[in-house]
Design a protein around this motif. Structure first.
Motif, mmCIF file in Angstrom:
data_model
loop_
_atom_site.group_PDB
_atom_site.id
_atom_site.type_symbol
_atom_site.label_atom_id
_atom_site.label_comp_id
_atom_site.label_asym_id
_atom_site.label_seq_id
_atom_site.Cartn_x
_atom_site.Cartn_y
_atom_site.Cartn_z
ATOM 1 N N LEU A 221 62.194 84.557 40.956
ATOM 2 C CA LEU A 221 61.078 83.537 41.503
ATOM 3 C C LEU A 221 62.150 82.160 41.694
ATOM 4 C CD1 LEU A 221 58.044 83.990 39.774
ATOM 5 C CD2 LEU A 221 58.579 84.476 42.171
ATOM 6 N N LEU A 222 61.771 81.690 42.642
ATOM 7 C CA LEU A 222 62.288 80.270 43.030
ATOM 8 C C LEU A 222 61.236 79.142 42.554
ATOM 9 C CD1 LEU A 222 65.280 79.236 43.732
ATOM 10 C CD2 LEU A 222 64.453 78.922 46.095
ATOM 11 N N MET A 223 61.401 78.168 41.838
ATOM 12 C CA MET A 223 60.370 77.127 41.659
ATOM 13 C C MET A 223 60.546 75.888 42.490
ATOM 14 S SD MET A 223 60.797 77.100 37.423
ATOM 15 C CE MET A 223 62.441 76.595 37.410
ATOM 16 N N PRO A 224 59.565 75.526 43.314
ATOM 17 C CA PRO A 224 59.696 74.547 44.223
ATOM 18 C C PRO A 224 59.978 73.167 43.571
ATOM 19 C CG PRO A 224 57.755 75.921 44.585
ATOM 20 C CD PRO A 224 58.250 76.184 43.349
ATOM 21 N N ASP A 225 60.758 72.366 44.376
ATOM 22 C CA ASP A 225 61.028 70.987 43.703
ATOM 23 C C ASP A 225 61.325 70.981 42.452
ATOM 24 O OD1 ASP A 225 60.700 70.036 46.439
ATOM 25 O OD2 ASP A 225 58.484 69.336 45.832
ATOM 26 N N ALA A 226 62.215 71.851 41.978
ATOM 27 C CA ALA A 226 62.693 71.852 40.312
ATOM 28 C C ALA A 226 63.954 71.632 40.115
ATOM 29 C CB ALA A 226 62.192 73.261 39.830
ATOM 30 N N THR A 227 64.349 70.525 39.697
ATOM 31 C CA THR A 227 65.766 70.286 39.166
ATOM 32 C C THR A 227 66.033 71.113 37.744
ATOM 33 O OG1 THR A 227 65.169 68.430 38.006
ATOM 34 C CG2 THR A 227 66.068 68.280 40.336
ATOM 35 N N HIS A 228 67.088 71.162 37.031
ATOM 36 C CA HIS A 228 67.430 71.540 35.986
ATOM 37 C C HIS A 228 66.571 71.006 34.809
ATOM 38 C CE1 HIS A 228 69.807 74.326 33.303
ATOM 39 N NE2 HIS A 228 69.816 73.494 32.568
ATOM 40 N N GLY A 229 65.992 71.917 33.932
ATOM 41 C CA GLY A 229 64.874 71.527 32.968
ATOM 42 C C GLY A 229 63.524 71.076 33.559
ATOM 43 N N SER A 230 63.064 71.270 34.593
ATOM 44 C CA SER A 230 62.054 71.037 35.220
ATOM 45 C C SER A 230 61.348 72.466 35.687
ATOM 46 C CB SER A 230 62.079 70.036 36.312
ATOM 47 O OG SER A 230 60.848 70.113 37.276
ATOM 48 N N LEU A 231 59.948 72.097 35.484
ATOM 49 C CA LEU A 231 59.380 73.743 36.120
ATOM 50 C C LEU A 231 58.699 73.267 37.489
ATOM 51 C CD1 LEU A 231 57.198 74.500 32.895
ATOM 52 C CD2 LEU A 231 59.434 75.553 33.873
#
Length: 252
Positions: A221-231
């Motif tokens: 799954l790809l998380m929208p608008d997520a950088t490393h450490g973010s959901l």
């Protein structure tokens, strides 16, 4: 309300020390309510509002516990390096509560201030997880735990599933620094590998392929608008999808 205002700070702190304005002091997120009762006095919540409580053992770091009116299952969230568990426990409460009690232990090695990372002591981590669930009213034997790990926490989640396959049966790995090898976790009932769309995704895709090659049901799954450490911008929606996939695969 104060805990929710501090949520974004907790979520962006993982895998990097907390940065503050000159002269400012890092402030930890605050749990929404008080410490859990002693072990054996509580029961899994069946009604009432969602809430985050703090389980503070006599020694060692706290564990944050999300309890709500719905599912009977057990979910663990392990934060990343120099992160904080509370923000993640608050990030997707409705999705988590649908399936059960979620606990978010705080790492056992200080990064300074409220932030922490994980030691290599997997035995101690497993013991802390069992104690937190017992205090939330979940009896023994502790089985069918769904473990979620982000970055450094993902490496610890893999180690838990490898060492105690009968206990940690379902895995969600998020932005792990290393890939799962083919055949490494062949006893998993199901897994979801996740990455932010603003982070590298090849490692998690490689892990998903390795798991499916050993016939473990696995989803990427790809998380929208997520950088490393973010959901990302929609953690409730994204995590609801991941948890629903695990629930569709109760066993093999």
């Amino acid at each position: 309300m104060r805990a929710w205002l501090l949520l974004s700070a907790a979520l962006t702190s993982c895998d990097a020390p907390r940065r503050t304005a000159p002269g400012a002091e890092a402030e930890p997120p605050q749990a929404a309510s008080t410490q859990l009762p002693a072990a054996g006095t509580a029961r899994p919540a069946t009604d009432g509002p969602l809430r985050v409580e703090t389980f503070q053992p006599p020694t060692g770091p706290a564990t944050f516990v999300l309890r709500g009116p719905r599912g009977p299952g057990r979910i663990v969230f392990l934060h990343g390096m120099c992160g904080h568990g509370l923000g993640y426990a608050q990030a997707f409460p409705r999705a988590a509560a649908k399936h059960g009690t979620l606990i978010a232990p705080q790492g056992d090695v200080s990064c300074g201030g409220p932030w922490s990372k994980w030691s290599a002591d997997i035995q101690s981590l497993d013991r802390r997880i069992a104690e937190a669930f017992a205090s939330a009213g979940h009896g023994e034997p502790l089985r069918d735990v769904w473990v979620i790990g982000l970055s450094q926490g993902a490496t610890r989640a893999v180690e838990l599933a490898r060492k105690w396959p009968d206990r940690y049966t379902h895995l969600i790995g998020i932005a792990a620094p290393t890939a799962i090898r083919p055949g490494e976790l062949k006893d998993l009932k199901a897994a979801v590998m996740m990455a932010g769309d603003k982070d590298r995704r090849d490692i998690m895709q490689q892990s998903q392929r390795a798991l499916t090659s050993t016939r473990v049901p696995a989803l990427f799954l790809l998380m929208p608008d997520a950088t490393h450490g973010s959901l990302g911008r929609e953690p409730e929606t994204t995590m609801a999808t991941a948890l629903a996939y695990l629930s569709e695969h109760p066993g093999r």
